[in-house]
Each structure stands twice: as C-alpha cells, then as structure tokens.
Design a protein around this motif. Structure first.
Motif, PDB file in Angstrom:
ATOM      1  N   THR A 168       0.812  -1.218   0.000  1.00  0.00           N
ATOM      2  CA  THR A 168       0.000   0.000   0.000  1.00  0.00           C
ATOM      3  C   THR A 168       0.842   1.264   0.000  1.00  0.00           C
ATOM      4  OG1 THR A 168      -0.099   0.082   2.421  1.00  0.00           O
ATOM      5  CG2 THR A 168      -1.840  -1.150   1.289  1.00  0.00           C
ATOM      6  N   TYR A 169       0.283   2.306  -0.615  1.00  0.00           N
ATOM      7  CA  TYR A 169       0.808   3.671  -0.541  1.00  0.00           C
ATOM      8  C   TYR A 169      -0.398   4.594  -0.593  1.00  0.00           C
ATOM      9  CZ  TYR A 169       3.471   7.889  -1.820  1.00  0.00           C
ATOM     10  OH  TYR A 169       4.022   9.151  -1.854  1.00  0.00           O
ATOM     11  N   PRO A 170      -0.824   5.199   0.515  1.00  0.00           N
ATOM     12  CA  PRO A 170      -0.166   5.333   1.817  1.00  0.00           C
ATOM     13  C   PRO A 170       0.115   3.975   2.474  1.00  0.00           C
ATOM     14  CG  PRO A 170      -2.096   6.765   1.663  1.00  0.00           C
ATOM     15  CD  PRO A 170      -2.155   5.854   0.503  1.00  0.00           C
ATOM     16  N   HIS A 171       1.185   3.949   3.251  1.00  0.00           N
ATOM     17  CA  HIS A 171       1.666   2.696   3.821  1.00  0.00           C
ATOM     18  C   HIS A 171       0.892   2.344   5.094  1.00  0.00           C
ATOM     19  CE1 HIS A 171       4.675   3.411   0.914  1.00  0.00           C
ATOM     20  NE2 HIS A 171       5.510   4.100   1.655  1.00  0.00           N
ATOM     21  N   VAL A 172      -0.214   1.642   4.923  1.00  0.00           N
ATOM     22  CA  VAL A 172      -1.012   1.234   6.081  1.00  0.00           C
ATOM     23  C   VAL A 172      -0.826  -0.248   6.392  1.00  0.00           C
ATOM     24  CG1 VAL A 172      -2.722   3.050   5.743  1.00  0.00           C
ATOM     25  CG2 VAL A 172      -3.048   0.836   4.617  1.00  0.00           C
ATOM     26  N   ASP A 173       0.099  -0.908   5.695  1.00  0.00           N
ATOM     27  CA  ASP A 173       0.340  -2.339   5.932  1.00  0.00           C
ATOM     28  C   ASP A 173       1.802  -2.610   6.267  1.00  0.00           C
ATOM     29  OD1 ASP A 173       1.288  -1.765   3.338  1.00  0.00           O
ATOM     30  OD2 ASP A 173       0.990  -3.836   2.684  1.00  0.00           O
ATOM     31  N   ALA A 219      -3.932   1.204  -8.154  1.00  0.00           N
ATOM     32  CA  ALA A 219      -4.866   0.284  -7.498  1.00  0.00           C
ATOM     33  C   ALA A 219      -5.157  -0.907  -8.406  1.00  0.00           C
ATOM     34  CB  ALA A 219      -6.156   1.014  -7.135  1.00  0.00           C
ATOM     35  N   ASP A 220      -5.331  -0.641  -9.692  1.00  0.00           N
ATOM     36  CA  ASP A 220      -5.601  -1.721 -10.645  1.00  0.00           C
ATOM     37  C   ASP A 220      -4.368  -2.601 -10.849  1.00  0.00           C
ATOM     38  OD1 ASP A 220      -8.137  -0.648 -10.940  1.00  0.00           O
ATOM     39  OD2 ASP A 220      -7.577   0.547 -12.691  1.00  0.00           O
ATOM     40  N   ALA A 221      -3.196  -1.978 -10.877  1.00  0.00           N
ATOM     41  CA  ALA A 221      -1.963  -2.751 -11.039  1.00  0.00           C
ATOM     42  C   ALA A 221      -1.750  -3.687  -9.856  1.00  0.00           C
ATOM     43  CB  ALA A 221      -0.772  -1.812 -11.197  1.00  0.00           C
ATOM     44  N   MET A 222      -2.066  -3.206  -8.650  1.00  0.00           N
ATOM     45  CA  MET A 222      -1.894  -4.058  -7.472  1.00  0.00           C
ATOM     46  C   MET A 222      -2.914  -5.191  -7.444  1.00  0.00           C
ATOM     47  SD  MET A 222       0.805  -3.065  -6.053  1.00  0.00           S
ATOM     48  CE  MET A 222       0.773  -3.949  -4.492  1.00  0.00           C
ATOM     49  N   ALA A 223      -4.110  -4.945  -7.968  1.00  0.00           N
ATOM     50  CA  ALA A 223      -5.096  -6.027  -8.080  1.00  0.00           C
ATOM     51  C   ALA A 223      -4.605  -7.082  -9.066  1.00  0.00           C
ATOM     52  CB  ALA A 223      -6.443  -5.458  -8.518  1.00  0.00           C
ATOM     53  N   ALA A 224      -4.004  -6.633 -10.160  1.00  0.00           N
ATOM     54  CA  ALA A 224      -3.442  -7.575 -11.133  1.00  0.00           C
ATOM     55  C   ALA A 224      -2.292  -8.362 -10.513  1.00  0.00           C
ATOM     56  CB  ALA A 224      -2.974  -6.821 -12.371  1.00  0.00           C
ATOM     57  N   ARG A 279      -0.092  -0.553 -18.964  1.00  0.00           N
ATOM     58  CA  ARG A 279      -0.745   0.554 -18.257  1.00  0.00           C
ATOM     59  C   ARG A 279       0.036   1.868 -18.345  1.00  0.00           C
ATOM     60  NH1 ARG A 279      -4.644  -1.757 -14.930  1.00  0.00           N
ATOM     61  NH2 ARG A 279      -4.244  -3.953 -14.442  1.00  0.00           N
ATOM     62  N   GLU A 280       1.107   1.910 -19.067  1.00  0.00           N
ATOM     63  CA  GLU A 280       2.057   3.021 -18.979  1.00  0.00           C
ATOM     64  C   GLU A 280       1.409   4.398 -19.057  1.00  0.00           C
ATOM     65  OE1 GLU A 280       6.050   4.759 -21.234  1.00  0.00           O
ATOM     66  OE2 GLU A 280       5.345   2.723 -21.648  1.00  0.00           O
ATOM     67  N   VAL A 281       0.609   4.661 -20.063  1.00  0.00           N
ATOM     68  CA  VAL A 281       0.094   6.025 -20.254  1.00  0.00           C
ATOM     69  C   VAL A 281      -0.819   6.456 -19.110  1.00  0.00           C
ATOM     70  CG1 VAL A 281       0.328   5.966 -22.759  1.00  0.00           C
ATOM     71  CG2 VAL A 281      -1.796   5.168 -21.700  1.00  0.00           C
ATOM     72  N   ALA A 282      -1.392   5.499 -18.383  1.00  0.00           N
ATOM     73  CA  ALA A 282      -2.292   5.842 -17.278  1.00  0.00           C
ATOM     74  C   ALA A 282      -1.550   6.460 -16.101  1.00  0.00           C
ATOM     75  CB  ALA A 282      -3.046   4.598 -16.817  1.00  0.00           C
ATOM     76  N   PHE A 283      -0.228   6.302 -16.041  1.00  0.00           N
ATOM     77  CA  PHE A 283       0.541   6.818 -14.912  1.00  0.00           C
ATOM     78  C   PHE A 283       0.956   8.286 -15.080  1.00  0.00           C
ATOM     79  CE2 PHE A 283       1.236   2.236 -14.144  1.00  0.00           C
ATOM     80  CZ  PHE A 283       0.911   2.193 -12.799  1.00  0.00           C
TER      81      PHE A 283
END
Length: 501
Positions: A168-173, A219-224, A279-283
C-alpha cells in the motif's frame, strides 16, 4: 527451537535534496523511534507501527527465539553521509557477530527501506545485505521487508532469500509486510533450500503521485499483481514502485518473484512486467500549479461541507523535502484563502522566536526557506504554543510518538494559519493539527506537506483533494532533474520517449 536475528536500517534518500542525512537525524527522527540497541529493540518496536513490529509479533506467535540487533530510522532527506551509514552498519553487524557467538542462528530478518543512497554506496541496501551474507555464509536464510518506494537491485535480490515490500501507498500495511517477511523466512527454513527467484525492471519511471494504491492506475496494477501471485502459486510477488529521485543505475520500478521452482517465478514476474507496460500512459500525473490550485480550492470551499485538501507534493518531507518552502503559503496569503491551515513549516528559529514572544504576541518572522534560501517575511500572531509531542492516531503511524520540538500555531494574515515546528514531519496524521488545538475536519482548506501518505487519514474527511506543485525538491516530474547516473534507455516520463537516460 528456531533462533532468528532481527535488526533494521531505514532511509529514503533524495539525490538532489539540499540537506544530507547525518547520524544526528537517526538519533532524533521526529515521529518514529530513534536508534535502538539489542537491549531495547523488542520492547520499543513491539507497540510501534514499524514493519519490525509485525515481524516480532509473527515470530513470537510461532515460538521463535529472537536475537535482537540494532535498528535505526531517519526521515527522508539527502543521501546518508558515510559516517552515519558506517556507524549504524557497524552497530548492526557487531550485534550480529555477538549473536552468533552466543549460538547458531537459523535466519536473519532485516527491516529495510530499499531506497537508501549512501555517499559511498549508491545501492546502500545491497551493500548491507552483502555484509550480512558475508558474515552468515551462504546457507543461513535472510529476508527483509521493504518500502514499495524501494529501488530494487540485482544485489538485493542476490543476497536475500526473499524480499517483501508493502502493498500500500499510503503505507497502512507496514506491520503486515514485516509479518510476511518473517513468514517467508520461516517457510524458507522449513523448505531447506533457497527459493527460485526472478528479478525484472521496468523501462520507465512512475512519478510519486502516480503510485497511490487507493486510486487507479496503481490500485488496478496491485489487483493484477494479487491475481498473478494467486494464479502462479508463488511464495511472494513483490512490486517495488521505485523512488524516482535517486541518481543511480537501478532507480525505478522493480519486481521480485519467489517460488519453489523457476518456471513459476518467471511466469509471475513476466506477467506483472507485461501488465505494467500495458498501463504506462495511465501513470501520467494530474498536477495543479500552486496559483491555480489555491484558486480552485477557494472556489470549491465556498460550497463544500468538508475540507478541501491541498497536497504540497514538491516539499514533501517524506520524499526528501525539508518541509520549509513557502511557495504554497505565499499563494494562500496572496489569495486571502480564508479558513486555510497549513501543516507545516519546519523552522526551528521561527518556532523559538514564537516561544520567546509568547501566545498572543505579534512577531516578525523570516519564515521557512532555510533549505532553498527563499524565506517569507511576515508579521505573525502567535495563537498557540506546544512542545511538539503527541501520539499519532491515523492508520499509517497510529501508536507512534511524534516529537517535533517547540511548535507554534501562528497567523501570518487574517484567516490563514500555519503550524511551525522545530523538526520536520510529513503531514499524514490528523493528530498534528489537534495537538495545536485545530480540529482538521471542520476547516475550509487544509494545506499539507505530503504527496500521498496524507490520503490515509485525510481523504476520508475531505470534500476534494488537489495535488499542487509549489517550489521544492520532490518534483512532480522527475524528468526535470539533472540525472547523470541512470541506466541507458530508462524513460523518465510515462508515455514519453523523448526524455531518456
């Protein structure tokens, strides 16, 4: 009984920040524990919010005997001086050798950041892991927890048996990552042989504001990432977003996969790399100029029921900023942003002047600007004085004591207030406001020295969040920095082939 050594060395280093990180910064790190030695490490870190707290809890629940070493943290700033690096490293590895003298060790857990640059070792964590491996030999397992801003390197992957970054970022884990690194260490001990490893690096930098895991695209990248890890049945699939302010060849996004066989590790790492490339352009970041952002905040606040949050991302103390640039404050004053409170300006001289004058006094201040030579001259009324000590209550640092030194709440112009501190701290916890008598949830505008961490505690109370670019070293667009040591071909902006290393 299994016996495991535990220690840590955490710093996030900005190669272009104006102020280096010294030994004194590890002794007084603001809102985090100071340097710990073996006699105090377990009792001090166990109730804290640091990753090692999660590792301690997991180890004790598994019946492990812990051999504490030394541990240290300093707030992000410029590169760590050679003196500071060697002093803390010497403590850790002296303690490791002493632990070995007392009896065999089954493993080593280290609480690391992953984005530390020392003056004489650009890959500082790689050097720490190399030294640990040299002392322990090839057969004793080593794992570490990492901040996801880690600039992952081949040396780090080579010398450690497994690395576990936060999700996570913010780092809550943070504590969960420490527990996961300890679980990986115990799994590695039971396995009796090393995990298969796969290491990959992405060919573009992701700006810090694009790394937030609360919103797309990260968020989507971490779900992937989670789906890939489950499908390939790896022991760990770690994604490190990179800290795009470190001028050395391994700056950037890195992936490390660990599995019982090489095919699974390669499949997981390659799959995640392909996903990030797609996902590059989304960043590409969405940032407001300070003047535009303040004007928009004032307009939104007129109809809002909750605070409008302005994130002063380029002077983020959590990214190497000094927390003392005044560009956003000057704009709030110029536009008469009624009901705005800025947290914070890190300026020990101004805080001392306020304490000398007393509550209710009007004092002439050369406020902030100690890091960039651009202070703001104001006549400020002193509204509240504190000792700067309070317990954090938010999801990221809850339970940690902050010690910001003499602190003042001042008003440099009617309707605008500023929290002035003697030490820097990223504005990621509402307790920072409450300890000076300000209830953050009832303010019109909250201006925060932070890039993303503030979202964990402040986004739930915000009507809207605007990320603004005022002067500061933590630039929203890393491509504007004068890099000279990056690896060839690394692209400095997502979706832009024109600016490469």
């Amino acid at each position: 009984m299994t016996r495991i050594a535990i220690g840590g060395f955490l710093h996030e280093s900005h190669s272009f920040a104006p102020i280096p990180t010294t030994w004194a910064d590890f002794l007084s790190p603001g809102g985090w524990p100071a340097v710990q030695r073996p006699a105090t490490l377990l009792d001090t870190l166990r109730p804290s919010a640091v990753p090692a707290a999660g590792a301690i809890k997991a180890a004790e629940a598994a019946g492990v005997t812990l051999a504490p070493l030394s541990w240290g943290f300093a707030n992000p700033a410029g590169p760590v001086t050679a003196e500071a690096f060697e002093r803390l490293a010497a403590l850790i590895f002296h303690d490791l050798q002493a632990a070995l003298d007392e009896g065999p060790l089954d493993g080593l857990y280290l609480d690391l950041h992953g984005a530390m640059v020392a003056e004489h070792f650009p890959d500082a964590e790689g050097e720490l892991l190399r030294r640990a491996r040299a002392i322990l030999g090839p057969d004793v397992p080593i794992t570490a927890s990492l901040d996801p801003h880690c600039n992952l390197t081949a040396a780090m992957v080579e010398y450690a048996d497994a690395l576990a970054p936060f999700r996570t970022y913010p780092h809550v884990d943070m504590k969960e990552a420490g527990a996961r690194a300890m679980a990986l260490l115990l799994d590695r001990i039971r396995l009796g042989r090393p995990f298969a490893k796969a290491f990959r690096q992405l060919d573009y930098l992701i700006p810090i504001t694009g790394q937030c895991t609360l919103v797309p695209p990260m968020a989507d990248a971490m779900a992937a990432r989670a789906a890939l890890a489950s499908r390939t049945e790896v022991a760990e699939l770690g994604l490190c977003f990179g800290f795009p302010y470190a001028d050395f060849p391994d700056c950037g996004v890195g992936i490390a996969a660990y599995a019982v066989d090489q095919a699974r590790a390669d499949a997981a790492a390659d799959g995640l790399l392909a996903d990030l490339k797609a996902r590059e352009v989304a960043f590409t970041p969405d940032i407001h100029a300070a003047k535009e952002g303040v004007a928009k905040a004032i307009k939104l606040a007129d109809k809002a029921r909750k605070p409008i949050v302005l994130a002063d991302t380029q002077d983020n103390p959590g990214g190497g900023g000094h927390g003392d640039t005044t560009g956003l404050l000057a704009e709030l004053i110029a536009q008469r942003a009624e009901g705005a409170v800025l947290a914070l300006i890190n300026d020990a001289e101004s805080a001392a002047a306020c304490h000398a004058a007393g509550e209710g006094a009007v004092v002439a201040l050369s406020l902030g600007g100690k890091s960039d030579g651009a202070p703001l001259s104001v006549q400020a009324r002193v509204l509240r004085l504190t000792d700067g000590r309070f317990m954090c209550t938010g999801p990221m640092a809850g339970g940690n004591w902050a010690d910001l030194g003499p602190t003042a709440l001042v008003s440099p112009t009617p309707g605008v207030r500023v929290i002035v501190t003697s030490r820097k701290m990223q504005a990621y916890d509402q307790a920072l406001f409450r300890h000076v008598g300000v209830e953050p949830s009832t303010q019109r505008i909250l201006a925060l020295k932070s890039s993303v961490h503030f979202r964990a505690d402040f986004q739930p109370i915000a009507e809207a969040v605007l990320v603004v670019a005022a002067p500061g070293p933590v630039v929203a667009d890393p491509a504007t920095l004068p890099f000279t040591r990056l690896r060839p071909g690394l692209r400095l902006r997502p979706g832009d082939n024109r600016r490469t290393a």
